[in-house]
Design a protein around this motif. Sequence first.
Motif, PDB file in Angstrom:
ATOM      1  N   VAL A 213      -5.947  10.253 -12.024  1.00 17.93           N
ATOM      2  CA  VAL A 213      -6.576  11.492 -12.512  1.00 17.93           C
ATOM      3  C   VAL A 213      -6.315  11.647 -14.004  1.00 17.93           C
ATOM      4  CG1 VAL A 213      -6.701  13.999 -12.298  1.00 17.93           C
ATOM      5  CG2 VAL A 213      -6.250  12.605 -10.261  1.00 17.93           C
ATOM      6  N   LEU A 214      -7.396  11.793 -14.779  1.00 17.99           N
ATOM      7  CA  LEU A 214      -7.276  12.210 -16.179  1.00 17.99           C
ATOM      8  C   LEU A 214      -7.492  13.715 -16.202  1.00 17.99           C
ATOM      9  CD1 LEU A 214      -9.542   9.620 -18.067  1.00 17.99           C
ATOM     10  CD2 LEU A 214      -7.202   9.340 -17.249  1.00 17.99           C
ATOM     11  N   MET A 215      -6.510  14.460 -16.690  1.00 18.64           N
ATOM     12  CA  MET A 215      -6.624  15.919 -16.668  1.00 18.64           C
ATOM     13  C   MET A 215      -6.471  16.504 -18.062  1.00 18.64           C
ATOM     14  SD  MET A 215      -4.726  18.750 -14.246  1.00 18.64           S
ATOM     15  CE  MET A 215      -3.132  18.791 -15.071  1.00 18.64           C
ATOM     16  N   GLU A 216      -7.394  17.375 -18.410  1.00 15.35           N
ATOM     17  CA  GLU A 216      -7.301  18.064 -19.703  1.00 15.35           C
ATOM     18  C   GLU A 216      -6.078  18.960 -19.723  1.00 15.35           C
ATOM     19  OE1 GLU A 216      -8.063  21.528 -20.773  1.00 15.35           O
ATOM     20  OE2 GLU A 216      -9.543  22.286 -19.348  1.00 15.35           O
ATOM     21  N   SER A 217      -5.573  19.256 -20.924  1.00 16.06           N
ATOM     22  CA  SER A 217      -4.342  20.037 -21.042  1.00 16.06           C
ATOM     23  C   SER A 217      -4.417  21.013 -22.213  1.00 16.06           C
ATOM     24  CB  SER A 217      -3.155  19.088 -21.231  1.00 16.06           C
ATOM     25  OG  SER A 217      -3.393  18.165 -22.283  1.00 16.06           O
ATOM     26  N   THR A 218      -5.618  21.446 -22.561  1.00 15.02           N
ATOM     27  CA  THR A 218      -5.824  22.267 -23.754  1.00 15.02           C
ATOM     28  C   THR A 218      -4.886  23.470 -23.782  1.00 15.02           C
ATOM     29  OG1 THR A 218      -8.160  21.638 -23.642  1.00 15.02           O
ATOM     30  CG2 THR A 218      -7.576  23.405 -25.161  1.00 15.02           C
ATOM     31  N   TYR A 219      -4.811  24.189 -22.666  1.00 13.90           N
ATOM     32  CA  TYR A 219      -3.925  25.358 -22.572  1.00 13.90           C
ATOM     33  C   TYR A 219      -2.797  25.102 -21.582  1.00 13.90           C
ATOM     34  CZ  TYR A 219      -7.206  28.093 -25.338  1.00 13.90           C
ATOM     35  OH  TYR A 219      -7.993  28.565 -26.358  1.00 13.90           O
ATOM     36  N   GLY A 220      -2.288  23.881 -21.583  1.00 12.19           N
ATOM     37  CA  GLY A 220      -1.266  23.507 -20.613  1.00 12.19           C
ATOM     38  C   GLY A 220       0.086  24.148 -20.818  1.00 12.19           C
ATOM     39  N   ALA A 416      -9.104  26.456 -18.120  1.00 15.99           N
ATOM     40  CA  ALA A 416      -8.028  26.786 -17.201  1.00 15.99           C
ATOM     41  C   ALA A 416      -6.719  26.924 -17.964  1.00 15.99           C
ATOM     42  CB  ALA A 416      -7.903  25.695 -16.135  1.00 15.99           C
ATOM     43  N   GLY A 417      -5.882  27.875 -17.539  1.00 16.79           N
ATOM     44  CA  GLY A 417      -4.536  28.006 -18.083  1.00 16.79           C
ATOM     45  C   GLY A 417      -3.566  27.141 -17.294  1.00 16.79           C
ATOM     46  N   GLN A 418      -2.284  27.228 -17.663  1.00  8.83           N
ATOM     47  CA  GLN A 418      -1.294  26.327 -17.068  1.00  8.83           C
ATOM     48  C   GLN A 418      -1.241  26.412 -15.541  1.00  8.83           C
ATOM     49  OE1 GLN A 418       3.148  26.904 -16.851  1.00  8.83           O
ATOM     50  NE2 GLN A 418       3.107  25.516 -18.604  1.00  8.83           N
ATOM     51  N   SER A 419      -1.139  27.624 -15.003  1.00  9.75           N
ATOM     52  CA  SER A 419      -1.032  27.769 -13.549  1.00  9.75           C
ATOM     53  C   SER A 419      -2.262  27.226 -12.839  1.00  9.75           C
ATOM     54  CB  SER A 419      -0.829  29.243 -13.170  1.00  9.75           C
ATOM     55  OG  SER A 419       0.395  29.716 -13.668  1.00  9.75           O
ATOM     56  N   GLN A 420      -3.430  27.426 -13.453  1.00 13.39           N
ATOM     57  CA  GLN A 420      -4.673  26.947 -12.843  1.00 13.39           C
ATOM     58  C   GLN A 420      -4.759  25.424 -12.888  1.00 13.39           C
ATOM     59  OE1 GLN A 420      -6.883  29.307 -15.508  1.00 13.39           O
ATOM     60  NE2 GLN A 420      -6.941  31.108 -14.192  1.00 13.39           N
ATOM     61  N   LEU A 421      -4.266  24.823 -13.981  1.00 19.16           N
ATOM     62  CA  LEU A 421      -4.227  23.362 -14.070  1.00 19.16           C
ATOM     63  C   LEU A 421      -3.292  22.786 -13.004  1.00 19.16           C
ATOM     64  CD1 LEU A 421      -4.051  22.925 -17.956  1.00 19.16           C
ATOM     65  CD2 LEU A 421      -5.960  22.243 -16.490  1.00 19.16           C
ATOM     66  N   ILE A 422      -2.131  23.416 -12.856  1.00 18.64           N
ATOM     67  CA  ILE A 422      -1.168  22.937 -11.854  1.00 18.64           C
ATOM     68  C   ILE A 422      -1.741  23.106 -10.449  1.00 18.64           C
ATOM     69  CG2 ILE A 422       1.116  23.341 -10.838  1.00 18.64           C
ATOM     70  CD1 ILE A 422       2.054  24.110 -13.693  1.00 18.64           C
ATOM     71  N   GLY A 423      -2.429  24.212 -10.213  1.00 19.68           N
ATOM     72  CA  GLY A 423      -3.046  24.441  -8.915  1.00 19.68           C
ATOM     73  C   GLY A 423      -4.124  23.420  -8.610  1.00 19.68           C
TER      74      GLY A 423
END
Length: 469
Positions: A213-220, A416-423
């Motif tokens: 998985v490649l995942m964006e992290s703009t607001y990680g 997405a913010g951090q919690s949404q990315l983790i979810g």
Amino acid sequence: MSTLTFLGAVGEVTGSRYLLEVDGEQGPHRLLLECGLHQGGADADRANEKPFGKLVKELEAVVLSHGHLDHSGLLPKLVREGYRGPIHCTRGTRDLLEIMLQDAAFVMAKDIEWENKWRSRHDRPLVEALYDLDDVAQTLAQCVSHPYGQPVTLPGGVTLVFRDAGHILGSAIVELNVPSGGQEKRLVFSGDLGNPSSVLMKDPEKLYEADLVLMESTYGDRDHRPLEETLEEFAGVLEQAHADGGNVLIPAFAVGRSQEILYHLSVLYHEGRLRQQMVFLDSPMAIRVTELYHRARKALDPEDLKVLNKAASGDPGQYLPVLRMTRTVEESMAINRIHGGAIIIAGAGMCNGGRIVHHFRYNLEKPATRLVIVGFQAGGTIGRQIVDGAERIRVFGHDLAVKARVHTIGGFSAHAGQSQLIGWAGAFRNRPRFYLVHGEPETQKVLQAALAESEIEAEIPAYGDRIEL
């Protein structure tokens, strides 16, 4: 074994580009995932100017997640250098590309014209634009659009499926089933994941199966404020600006953010909470995109549209009656005669050009002005300088004192913010390998640590890293 090489959006937010090389009897099949423009400063300009070289002739297909320029903005340069294969995207992305790439070519031509005037006066060699409108037309002719959920066969036996990313019109999560070493490997690229709190877009789809998985992290590194709080702050800024007699400047991205801001202004208007009687959408591109969103409204969130339709008694012309769309330069210049009581939404979103910079000259040095920052500001841009507290900026050869009140309202983010990315990451079964892209280095380290607390291991690739699937 099939491989993936990281050629952009590593250690930075922009410049998305990844090369997929797939096992083949006669040699590897090469597919390019994304072809984005680098944004922000001289280093970005140099990166954009680099030729694609032999890759142009070797590529068999390009796959695009969505239409933002940091993901798509170098496609016409790829075509200009000789690429003639298909560019796979969704229909919404294809429609947006027509608007965004034409605008980019037009702006580029104007910038090059000014640059070459200076160069000719100083006996310097002239420069060429990265691409022109003819290159854009050829790029659009090579686009092949597909609906969400439809499997598409690509060279090398790769299967592509687009899933709704909920970010902007047509935005997609890219799912690729790739033959590798006698097995089938599933590569998932998040694209830009949407913020479920944002209006107009549907929620990002969750996927459950992947090997990589490649995942964006703009607001990680953080979560966005709740939308209710954001809207109250926004309404308060507008109220205070009205009381002080100043204008409100909103540098807005033409795609997604402008439409979202107009939605919220419409709601405030029908609630009787919008005191300003003049709202200008001062961006030809944002106007065209807004009209496209209206035509493509079946693709938008029906619950959000229901709110507007109820408030306006089913008449789209009454969504925001005080809105004026200023298409021409003359109409834009006329706004500068308004010294207070107006909301001016103008591009560019990072304040690195466009009409917003002209409005800075007439408004930024007035303490009654409110400058509302509603989107991400990349390093090296004027917007980032202002957010970081610059007391003076330089635009069009003029030094301007930043006397306006600056409000950074992050809750409007379409990311997405951090919690949404983790979810989103946590929905995958069987612990796929994660690689964080599209983020600034410190932000990525914070997200990497937060993912680890949820027992999700993620790596942070560097430019040129090559991994096996």
